[in-house]
Design a protein around this motif. Structure first.
Motif, PDB file in Angstrom:
ATOM      1  N   ILE A  59       0.914  -1.143  -0.068  1.00 45.17           N
ATOM      2  CA  ILE A  59      -0.043  -0.006  -0.087  1.00 45.17           C
ATOM      3  C   ILE A  59       0.866   1.243  -0.095  1.00 45.17           C
ATOM      4  O   ILE A  59       0.557   2.060  -0.645  1.00 45.17           O
ATOM      5  N   LEU A  60       1.939   1.113   0.605  1.00 45.48           N
ATOM      6  CA  LEU A  60       2.678   2.465   0.937  1.00 45.48           C
ATOM      7  C   LEU A  60       3.563   2.668  -0.604  1.00 45.48           C
ATOM      8  O   LEU A  60       3.653   3.784  -0.944  1.00 45.48           O
ATOM      9  N   GLN A  61       4.074   1.544  -1.340  1.00 47.46           N
ATOM     10  CA  GLN A  61       4.637   1.573  -2.504  1.00 47.46           C
ATOM     11  C   GLN A  61       3.938   2.105  -3.660  1.00 47.46           C
ATOM     12  O   GLN A  61       4.086   3.018  -4.335  1.00 47.46           O
ATOM     13  N   GLU A  62       2.672   1.590  -3.646  1.00 53.36           N
ATOM     14  CA  GLU A  62       1.583   2.036  -4.533  1.00 53.36           C
ATOM     15  C   GLU A  62       1.210   3.712  -4.365  1.00 53.36           C
ATOM     16  O   GLU A  62       0.956   4.333  -5.189  1.00 53.36           O
ATOM     17  N   SER A  63       1.261   3.909  -3.070  1.00 49.24           N
ATOM     18  CA  SER A  63       0.631   5.338  -2.988  1.00 49.24           C
ATOM     19  C   SER A  63       1.843   6.210  -3.234  1.00 49.24           C
ATOM     20  O   SER A  63       1.646   7.320  -3.746  1.00 49.24           O
ATOM     21  N   LEU A  64       2.862   6.208  -2.942  1.00 51.80           N
ATOM     22  CA  LEU A  64       4.194   6.753  -3.250  1.00 51.80           C
ATOM     23  C   LEU A  64       4.488   6.879  -4.380  1.00 51.80           C
ATOM     24  O   LEU A  64       4.649   7.877  -5.357  1.00 51.80           O
ATOM     25  N   SER A  65       4.179   5.663  -5.258  1.00 52.85           N
ATOM     26  CA  SER A  65       4.279   5.556  -6.775  1.00 52.85           C
ATOM     27  C   SER A  65       3.264   6.487  -7.563  1.00 52.85           C
ATOM     28  O   SER A  65       3.366   7.393  -8.173  1.00 52.85           O
ATOM     29  N   ASN A  66       1.859   6.635  -6.871  1.00 52.22           N
ATOM     30  CA  ASN A  66       0.995   7.369  -7.358  1.00 52.22           C
ATOM     31  C   ASN A  66       1.071   8.791  -7.059  1.00 52.22           C
ATOM     32  O   ASN A  66       1.053   9.842  -8.098  1.00 52.22           O
ATOM     33  N   ALA A  67       1.664   9.082  -5.997  1.00 51.52           N
ATOM     34  CA  ALA A  67       2.081  10.608  -5.550  1.00 51.52           C
ATOM     35  C   ALA A  67       3.251  10.974  -6.618  1.00 51.52           C
ATOM     36  O   ALA A  67       3.035  12.215  -6.979  1.00 51.52           O
ATOM     37  N   SER A  68       4.139  10.389  -6.597  1.00 51.00           N
ATOM     38  CA  SER A  68       5.227  10.835  -7.707  1.00 51.00           C
ATOM     39  C   SER A  68       4.885  11.035  -8.983  1.00 51.00           C
ATOM     40  O   SER A  68       5.365  11.792  -9.829  1.00 51.00           O
ATOM     41  N   ARG A  69       3.958   9.968  -9.598  1.00 49.31           N
ATOM     42  CA  ARG A  69       3.318   9.937 -10.929  1.00 49.31           C
ATOM     43  C   ARG A  69       2.284  11.229 -11.199  1.00 49.31           C
ATOM     44  O   ARG A  69       2.437  11.820 -12.034  1.00 49.31           O
ATOM     45  N   HIS A  70       1.399  11.373 -10.463  1.00 51.91           N
ATOM     46  CA  HIS A  70       0.138  12.023 -10.542  1.00 51.91           C
ATOM     47  C   HIS A  70       0.368  13.553  -9.865  1.00 51.91           C
ATOM     48  O   HIS A  70      -0.143  14.512 -10.200  1.00 51.91           O
ATOM     49  N   ALA A  71       1.306  13.725  -9.064  1.00 51.44           N
ATOM     50  CA  ALA A  71       1.648  15.068  -8.379  1.00 51.44           C
ATOM     51  C   ALA A  71       3.137  15.142  -8.021  1.00 51.44           C
ATOM     52  O   ALA A  71       3.411  15.253  -7.021  1.00 51.44           O
ATOM     53  N   PRO A  72       3.887  15.448  -9.155  1.00 50.46           N
ATOM     54  CA  PRO A  72       5.239  15.598  -8.980  1.00 50.46           C
ATOM     55  C   PRO A  72       5.627  16.983  -8.450  1.00 50.46           C
ATOM     56  O   PRO A  72       4.858  17.972  -8.614  1.00 50.46           O
ATOM     57  N   ASP A  73       6.604  17.102  -7.766  1.00 53.01           N
ATOM     58  CA  ASP A  73       7.004  18.531  -7.328  1.00 53.01           C
ATOM     59  C   ASP A  73       6.209  18.980  -6.104  1.00 53.01           C
ATOM     60  O   ASP A  73       5.901  20.038  -5.979  1.00 53.01           O
ATOM     61  N   THR A  74       5.550  17.984  -5.390  1.00 61.08           N
ATOM     62  CA  THR A  74       4.615  18.354  -4.265  1.00 61.08           C
ATOM     63  C   THR A  74       5.237  17.708  -3.029  1.00 61.08           C
ATOM     64  O   THR A  74       5.829  16.401  -3.258  1.00 61.08           O
ATOM     65  N   ASP A  75       4.735  18.017  -1.926  1.00 62.14           N
ATOM     66  CA  ASP A  75       5.295  17.549  -0.784  1.00 62.14           C
ATOM     67  C   ASP A  75       4.276  16.415  -0.452  1.00 62.14           C
ATOM     68  O   ASP A  75       3.205  16.382  -0.627  1.00 62.14           O
ATOM     69  N   VAL A  76       4.948  15.459  -0.014  1.00 58.86           N
ATOM     70  CA  VAL A  76       4.316  14.109   0.395  1.00 58.86           C
ATOM     71  C   VAL A  76       4.796  13.796   2.029  1.00 58.86           C
ATOM     72  O   VAL A  76       5.833  13.884   2.238  1.00 58.86           O
ATOM     73  N   ARG A  77       3.659  13.608   2.644  1.00 61.59           N
ATOM     74  CA  ARG A  77       3.795  13.233   4.232  1.00 61.59           C
ATOM     75  C   ARG A  77       3.101  11.844   4.219  1.00 61.59           C
ATOM     76  O   ARG A  77       2.110  11.400   3.875  1.00 61.59           O
ATOM     77  N   GLY A 111      -4.306   0.712  -9.232  1.00 63.70           N
ATOM     78  CA  GLY A 111      -3.598   0.710  -8.100  1.00 63.70           C
ATOM     79  C   GLY A 111      -4.512   0.828  -6.914  1.00 63.70           C
ATOM     80  O   GLY A 111      -4.343   0.179  -5.939  1.00 63.70           O
ATOM     81  N   LEU A 112      -5.558   1.719  -6.890  1.00 63.92           N
ATOM     82  CA  LEU A 112      -6.313   1.875  -6.064  1.00 63.92           C
ATOM     83  C   LEU A 112      -7.103   0.784  -5.607  1.00 63.92           C
ATOM     84  O   LEU A 112      -7.339   0.284  -4.390  1.00 63.92           O
ATOM     85  N   ARG A 113      -7.764   0.020  -6.656  1.00 60.99           N
ATOM     86  CA  ARG A 113      -8.498  -1.137  -6.302  1.00 60.99           C
ATOM     87  C   ARG A 113      -7.763  -2.158  -5.788  1.00 60.99           C
ATOM     88  O   ARG A 113      -7.881  -3.036  -4.688  1.00 60.99           O
ATOM     89  N   GLY A 114      -6.244  -2.332  -6.163  1.00 66.13           N
ATOM     90  CA  GLY A 114      -5.522  -3.396  -5.720  1.00 66.13           C
ATOM     91  C   GLY A 114      -5.243  -2.967  -4.072  1.00 66.13           C
ATOM     92  O   GLY A 114      -5.049  -3.958  -3.448  1.00 66.13           O
ATOM     93  N   MET A 115      -5.042  -1.770  -3.863  1.00 65.90           N
ATOM     94  CA  MET A 115      -4.784  -1.453  -2.484  1.00 65.90           C
ATOM     95  C   MET A 115      -5.811  -1.756  -1.561  1.00 65.90           C
ATOM     96  O   MET A 115      -5.599  -2.228  -0.460  1.00 65.90           O
ATOM     97  N   ARG A 116      -7.101  -1.426  -2.124  1.00 68.84           N
ATOM     98  CA  ARG A 116      -8.358  -1.946  -1.361  1.00 68.84           C
ATOM     99  C   ARG A 116      -8.406  -3.377  -1.109  1.00 68.84           C
ATOM    100  O   ARG A 116      -8.803  -3.742   0.124  1.00 68.84           O
ATOM    101  N   GLU A 117      -8.211  -4.165  -2.184  1.00 67.25           N
ATOM    102  CA  GLU A 117      -8.085  -5.534  -2.057  1.00 67.25           C
ATOM    103  C   GLU A 117      -7.207  -6.191  -1.144  1.00 67.25           C
ATOM    104  O   GLU A 117      -7.387  -6.947  -0.292  1.00 67.25           O
TER     105      GLU A 117
END
Length: 429
Positions: free
Chosen positions: A327-345, A380-386
């Motif tokens: 879940i962390l891996q997919e979340s960080l991947s989505n953040a870097s892909r869909h929202a680059p140059d933003t702060d991730v917490r 990705g989101l569906r896989g995290m929920r599953e």
């Protein structure tokens, strides 16, 4: 002189006209054939049983006065007890045999036989009794078959005059044995058909596994080759390029490490696809111990990441740890892909019973809201929920009011732990 020449012409015309307008009975299109096709096979058997029973009853009633001294008013009842148990031959043959055998005991005791008739029962009664014994041998449990056989043998030995009882007992035993042989033959054929069906399913499964192996080989040839080139180029860049700054060398090293990790995961997927669950060698799956390395590698890859962790992950099971890592891996991947140059917490809270996970990224500068379709949701989101549901947890991913995006999950420390699905208790920033 032939029949056709002998019949007058007017009569021949009449015969031809009638035969043309009437469909032949019993042939396709005939009335009887259409009616027979409209009746289900089970209903046809029931109708046949009722018809045969009615025929036997019509024979047993009139002939009862020729075999036994039975008062006329109760002749229909005695004949019915002898014949009507045949109606139960399909629904409950054991019950039908019990009624027939009980009447076979009552008739010789209660009614005298007429002179010249030595057999204790009518022929119709004997036919029904033998049919029911054969059906019990074909359909009922083996202990029931043994009881029916022994009881019927004793019935013949007790009421059949002279040495005829021994012959009837031997004949009855032969009938029961023949019925059991037929039964075992049918059961063996059914078992063989079942095994053939299982073999067909096994062949189909092996075909699917072979296709998965082919896809895995193609995936490895297409993706792993290019990932290997990325690793080689990233590792050799500081030596091939002159005047590489320390920061650029560190960046190349981070790229190489990320590519190697991705290549290892592709090889792990290849091993899963190339087998049916039994691998020659199983590499350990990532867990909570690998979460810090995942966060650090994401930060080295250029993600503006900050994280905090509370509690101890020692009590986390391997299954929950794997779900947390993915879940962390997919979340960080989505953040870097869909929202680059933003702060991730990232916030992690390892509780005694539940692990809280929160990944939040800010709004993409100049691009409006984060481009995520919440209605459809990607794989990705569906896989995290599953993955969360697979360990009895839950996961929620939504757009924040400020335009950012957040993923919140609660996972039990062990998959059997009870997790209340009340989203309102999830911790927020």
């Amino acid at each position: 002189m032939t029949f056709r020449r002998w019949v007058p012409s007017v009569l021949r015309v009449g015969i031809r006209s009638r035969t043309r307008n009437k469909a032949p009975v019993g042939r396709p299109g005939g009335v009887v054939t259409r009616a027979a096709r409209a009746i289900p096979p089970g209903r046809r058997i029931d109708i046949t049983i009722f018809v045969v029973t009615a025929i036997l009853y019509s024979v047993a009633w009139p002939t009862l006065q020729l075999t036994h001294d039975v008062p006329i008013p109760i002749m229909p009842i005695v004949s019915a007890l002898a014949v009507f148990p045949l109606v139960l031959v399909r629904a409950n043959p054991a019950l039908g045999w019990a009624i027939s055998a009980a009447s076979a005991v009552v008739v010789p005791v209660a009614f005298d036989r007429l002179p010249g008739y030595d057999f204790p029962w009518q022929v119709t009664h004997l036919i029904v009794l033998l049919v029911l014994v054969s059906t019990v041998s074909l359909r009922c449990a083996f202990p029931v078959v043994v009881v029916v056989w022994l009881s019927t043998v004793l019935l013949f030995l007790g009421f059949t005059p002279g040495n005829d009882g021994v012959g009837w007992a031997v004949g009855l035993s032969a009938i029961v044995l023949f019925a059991l042989l037929i039964r075992w033959l049918v059961l063996s054929r059914r078992e063989l058909a079942k095994q053939e069906e299982v073999s067909e399913l096994e062949r189909a499964r092996r075909t699917v596994l072979e296709e998965k192996a082919r896809i895995a080989r193609d995936l490895h040839d297409v993706v792993a080759h290019h990932m290997s080139l990325v690793v080689v180029q990233a590792q050799s860049a500081p030596y091939r390029i002159e005047d590489v700054s320390p920061s650029a060398a560190a960046e190349f090293e981070a790229i190489g490490a990320t590519a190697r990790e991705a290549l290892n995961e592709i090889r792990g997927m290849l091993g899963v696809l190339r087998s049916d669950g039994v691998l020659a060698e199983n590499s350990p799956q990532p867990g909570t111990a690998d979460v810090p390395a995942l966060l650090e590698s994401s930060a080295r890859a250029g993600v503006r990441l900050s994280w905090e962790s509370t509690g101890s992950p020692a009590a986390i099971s391997a299954t929950t740890g794997l779900a947390l890592y993915r879940i962390l891996q997919e979340s960080l991947s989505n953040a870097s892909r869909h929202a680059p140059d933003t702060d991730v917490r990232v916030r992690l809270d390892y509780g005694l019973d539940v692990v809280y996970v929160e990944v939040v990224n800010g709004k993409t500068p100049g691009n409006g809201d984060v481009p995520v379709q919440m209605g459809t949701g990607g794989h990705g989101l569906r896989g995290m929920r599953e993955r969360a549901l697979g360990v009895s947890g839950w996961l929620d991913a939504r757009v924040r009011p400020d335009g950012g995006f957040e993923v919140v999950a609660r996972l039990p420390t062990t998959p059997s732990a009870h997790v209340v699905s009340d989203h309102t208790t999830a911790f927020t920033a």
